[in-house]
Motif scaffolding. Structure first.
Motif, PDB file in Angstrom:
ATOM      1  N   LEU A 243      42.564   2.461  65.866  1.00  0.00           N
ATOM      2  CA  LEU A 243      43.836   2.869  65.264  1.00  0.00           C
ATOM      3  C   LEU A 243      44.300   4.215  65.812  1.00  0.00           C
ATOM      4  O   LEU A 243      45.401   4.328  66.362  1.00  0.00           O
ATOM      5  CB  LEU A 243      43.690   2.953  63.745  1.00  0.00           C
ATOM      6  CG  LEU A 243      44.903   3.510  62.983  1.00  0.00           C
ATOM      7  CD1 LEU A 243      46.109   2.605  63.170  1.00  0.00           C
ATOM      8  CD2 LEU A 243      44.585   3.679  61.502  1.00  0.00           C
ATOM      9  N   LEU A 244      43.472   5.240  65.660  1.00  0.00           N
ATOM     10  CA  LEU A 244      43.870   6.583  66.087  1.00  0.00           C
ATOM     11  C   LEU A 244      43.969   6.681  67.609  1.00  0.00           C
ATOM     12  O   LEU A 244      44.823   7.392  68.138  1.00  0.00           O
ATOM     13  CB  LEU A 244      42.878   7.607  65.551  1.00  0.00           C
ATOM     14  CG  LEU A 244      42.843   7.745  64.018  1.00  0.00           C
ATOM     15  CD1 LEU A 244      41.716   8.673  63.593  1.00  0.00           C
ATOM     16  CD2 LEU A 244      44.179   8.248  63.498  1.00  0.00           C
ATOM     17  N   LEU A 251      51.259   8.256  72.044  1.00  0.00           N
ATOM     18  CA  LEU A 251      51.920   9.565  72.024  1.00  0.00           C
ATOM     19  C   LEU A 251      51.775  10.283  73.367  1.00  0.00           C
ATOM     20  O   LEU A 251      52.729  10.879  73.880  1.00  0.00           O
ATOM     21  CB  LEU A 251      51.334  10.424  70.896  1.00  0.00           C
ATOM     22  CG  LEU A 251      51.869  10.175  69.491  1.00  0.00           C
ATOM     23  CD1 LEU A 251      51.096  11.006  68.479  1.00  0.00           C
ATOM     24  CD2 LEU A 251      53.362  10.493  69.408  1.00  0.00           C
ATOM     25  N   ILE A 252      50.576  10.238  73.930  1.00  0.00           N
ATOM     26  CA  ILE A 252      50.356  10.871  75.236  1.00  0.00           C
ATOM     27  C   ILE A 252      51.233  10.212  76.299  1.00  0.00           C
ATOM     28  O   ILE A 252      51.861  10.891  77.120  1.00  0.00           O
ATOM     29  CB  ILE A 252      48.870  10.794  75.628  1.00  0.00           C
ATOM     30  CG1 ILE A 252      48.027  11.681  74.691  1.00  0.00           C
ATOM     31  CG2 ILE A 252      48.664  11.215  77.081  1.00  0.00           C
ATOM     32  CD1 ILE A 252      46.544  11.542  74.896  1.00  0.00           C
ATOM     33  N   PRO A 282      55.376  18.192  75.514  1.00  0.00           N
ATOM     34  CA  PRO A 282      53.990  18.690  75.406  1.00  0.00           C
ATOM     35  C   PRO A 282      53.426  18.539  74.000  1.00  0.00           C
ATOM     36  O   PRO A 282      52.216  18.392  73.835  1.00  0.00           O
ATOM     37  CB  PRO A 282      54.108  20.160  75.809  1.00  0.00           C
ATOM     38  CG  PRO A 282      55.528  20.517  75.613  1.00  0.00           C
ATOM     39  CD  PRO A 282      56.302  19.268  75.892  1.00  0.00           C
ATOM     40  N   SER A 283      54.321  18.565  72.994  1.00  0.00           N
ATOM     41  CA  SER A 283      53.843  18.383  71.608  1.00  0.00           C
ATOM     42  C   SER A 283      53.244  16.988  71.439  1.00  0.00           C
ATOM     43  O   SER A 283      52.198  16.821  70.801  1.00  0.00           O
ATOM     44  CB  SER A 283      54.991  18.601  70.620  1.00  0.00           C
ATOM     45  OG  SER A 283      55.467  19.924  70.677  1.00  0.00           O
ATOM     46  N   CYS A 284      53.914  15.980  71.997  1.00  0.00           N
ATOM     47  CA  CYS A 284      53.393  14.606  71.925  1.00  0.00           C
ATOM     48  C   CYS A 284      52.031  14.509  72.607  1.00  0.00           C
ATOM     49  O   CYS A 284      51.104  13.880  72.095  1.00  0.00           O
ATOM     50  CB  CYS A 284      54.378  13.637  72.580  1.00  0.00           C
ATOM     51  SG  CYS A 284      55.831  13.271  71.583  1.00  0.00           S
ATOM     52  N   ILE A 285      51.925  15.117  73.769  1.00  0.00           N
ATOM     53  CA  ILE A 285      50.658  15.071  74.508  1.00  0.00           C
ATOM     54  C   ILE A 285      49.559  15.767  73.726  1.00  0.00           C
ATOM     55  O   ILE A 285      48.430  15.252  73.603  1.00  0.00           O
ATOM     56  CB  ILE A 285      50.831  15.723  75.898  1.00  0.00           C
ATOM     57  CG1 ILE A 285      51.818  14.903  76.729  1.00  0.00           C
ATOM     58  CG2 ILE A 285      49.490  15.836  76.611  1.00  0.00           C
ATOM     59  CD1 ILE A 285      52.186  15.547  78.059  1.00  0.00           C
ATOM     60  N   LEU A 286      49.865  16.921  73.144  1.00  0.00           N
ATOM     61  CA  LEU A 286      48.859  17.672  72.383  1.00  0.00           C
ATOM     62  C   LEU A 286      48.424  16.920  71.138  1.00  0.00           C
ATOM     63  O   LEU A 286      47.222  16.789  70.865  1.00  0.00           O
ATOM     64  CB  LEU A 286      49.421  19.048  72.014  1.00  0.00           C
ATOM     65  CG  LEU A 286      48.460  20.015  71.318  1.00  0.00           C
ATOM     66  CD1 LEU A 286      47.286  20.341  72.246  1.00  0.00           C
ATOM     67  CD2 LEU A 286      49.184  21.297  70.905  1.00  0.00           C
ATOM     68  N   GLY A 288      48.723  13.720  70.567  1.00  0.00           N
ATOM     69  CA  GLY A 288      48.014  12.512  70.986  1.00  0.00           C
ATOM     70  C   GLY A 288      46.572  12.792  71.366  1.00  0.00           C
ATOM     71  O   GLY A 288      45.664  12.024  71.027  1.00  0.00           O
ATOM     72  N   PHE A 289      46.358  13.907  72.048  1.00  0.00           N
ATOM     73  CA  PHE A 289      44.996  14.286  72.430  1.00  0.00           C
ATOM     74  C   PHE A 289      44.133  14.521  71.192  1.00  0.00           C
ATOM     75  O   PHE A 289      42.984  14.055  71.127  1.00  0.00           O
ATOM     76  CB  PHE A 289      45.033  15.540  73.294  1.00  0.00           C
ATOM     77  CG  PHE A 289      43.673  16.120  73.572  1.00  0.00           C
ATOM     78  CD1 PHE A 289      42.835  15.555  74.523  1.00  0.00           C
ATOM     79  CD2 PHE A 289      43.218  17.226  72.859  1.00  0.00           C
ATOM     80  CE1 PHE A 289      41.575  16.074  74.767  1.00  0.00           C
ATOM     81  CE2 PHE A 289      41.960  17.756  73.092  1.00  0.00           C
ATOM     82  CZ  PHE A 289      41.126  17.179  74.047  1.00  0.00           C
TER      83      PHE A 289
END
Length: 329
Positions: A243-244, A251-252, A282-286, A288-289
């Motif tokens: 799921l996560l 998101l990434i 960058p917010s999405c990438i962060l 998502g990480f």
């Protein structure tokens, strides 16, 4: 005289407001028990019915000593009723089935035979495996159960066609060694999860789920969304990384695509400094990480829970054997 070596069988049937079917179906099960070798008992659990189901169960128990009527005044849920029946069973094999006999009155002998012949610890009656099916089941109910069980195949630790069905056979020493907690229908998933964690062998028996003619609803209410949420919540708890990890990965990916878009716009000579996407990407990438990281940690925690459950069960079995040896001496 040759001693009967057939395993003893306990049949557990939880009932809630089943007055119209209780007497007839108990009689059917008693006749079915007549053809089963070895000792048999029928444990019927009145799950706080508001009609006269409890009185009919007591009357049936008075007519046949093999019938044991249990119950309590308040409705506690299917899971609680099944756990009650499991703990009060004495047979080498325990078969749990529906009060309306929607899998037929021969399901007890079929499940127990498959359990023994296949050397399984648990056998699930499955309408969603080859040879199984559903009859007279409302289309919406059939749709929800098919889709729900398909999703659960992606989440649960063992691959089956059916996870949500009540009708199953268990080896008593296995199922009573498992510490069960659920009071609702999530118990069916909890049992599969904990048996799989202990490497117990789980099989399936193709079966036809057939609701009685003229009965389009069952007693109690069918709240599909509540059941879906609870079952999927349990399933994703079994595989949190799925799921996560999926959400984090999306998101990434979205953040990277947005970043490439901004880069392409910038290379074309258009200023992108004041656009919200500059912060959003960058917010999405962060985020998502971090979701991926949390999912991985949650998955590791789930693995530790399974190992702890295995150790606790083994230790509990060891204690029981020790106590039994001490009592014997």
């Amino acid at each position: 005289m040759i001693k009967n070596t057939a395993p003893s069988i306990s049949i557990v049937v939880p009932m809630f407001n089943e007055s119209e079917l209780a007497t007839r179906n108990i009689e059917k099960l008693c006749r079915a028990m007549d053809s089963i070798p070895g000792e048999t008992e029928l444990i019927v659990v009145n799950d706080g019915s508001s009609d006269d189901t409890g009185d009919k169960l007591k009357a049936a128990a008075a007519l046949d000593s093999r019938v044991k009527a249990h119950g309590y005044p308040t409705n506690r849920g299917r899971g609680f009723a099944i756990r009650w029946g499991l703990q009060n069973s004495k047979g080498d094999i325990i078969v749990v089935t529906e009060g309306d006999l929607s899998y037929g009155d021969d399901i007890v002998s079929r499940l127990s035979t498959h359990l023994i012949d296949g050397d399984y610890d648990c056998v699930v009656a499955s309408p969603h495996t080859s040879g199984g099916g559903m009859k007279n089941v409302p289309a919406n109910r059939a749709f929800f159960t098919r889709v729900g069980n398909w999703i659960l195949t992606k989440l649960m630790p063992v691959k089956l066609g059916t996870y949500t069905g009540m009708t199953r056979a268990y080896k008593r020493k296995m199922i009573q060694a498992v510490d069960l907690e659920s009071n609702g229908k999530e118990l069916h998933l909890e049992i599969i999860s904990k048996l799989a964690a202990l490497d117990y062998q789980i099989g399936e028996l193709p079966a036809i789920l057939q609701w009685p003619e003229g009965r389009k609803t069952r007693k109690g209410t069918f709240a599909p969304w509540r059941i879906i949420v609870s079952h999927l919540g349990f399933g994703f708890g079994e595989a949190p990384l799925l799921l996560l990890g999926t959400a984090g990965g999306l998101l990434i990916l979205f953040g990277l695509l947005t970043g490439f878009y901004l880069l392409a716009v910038s290379l074309s000579g258009t200023a992108v400094g004041g656009r919200p996407l500059v912060v959003f990407s960058p917010s999405c990438i962060l985020v998502g990480f971090f979701m991926l990281l949390i999912g991985w940690l949650a998955q590791q925690n789930k693995q530790l829970q399974r190992q702890l459950h295995r150790i606790q069960t083994q230790f509990g079995n060891f204690e029981r054997r020790q106590n039994k040896d001490e009592q014997a001496t």
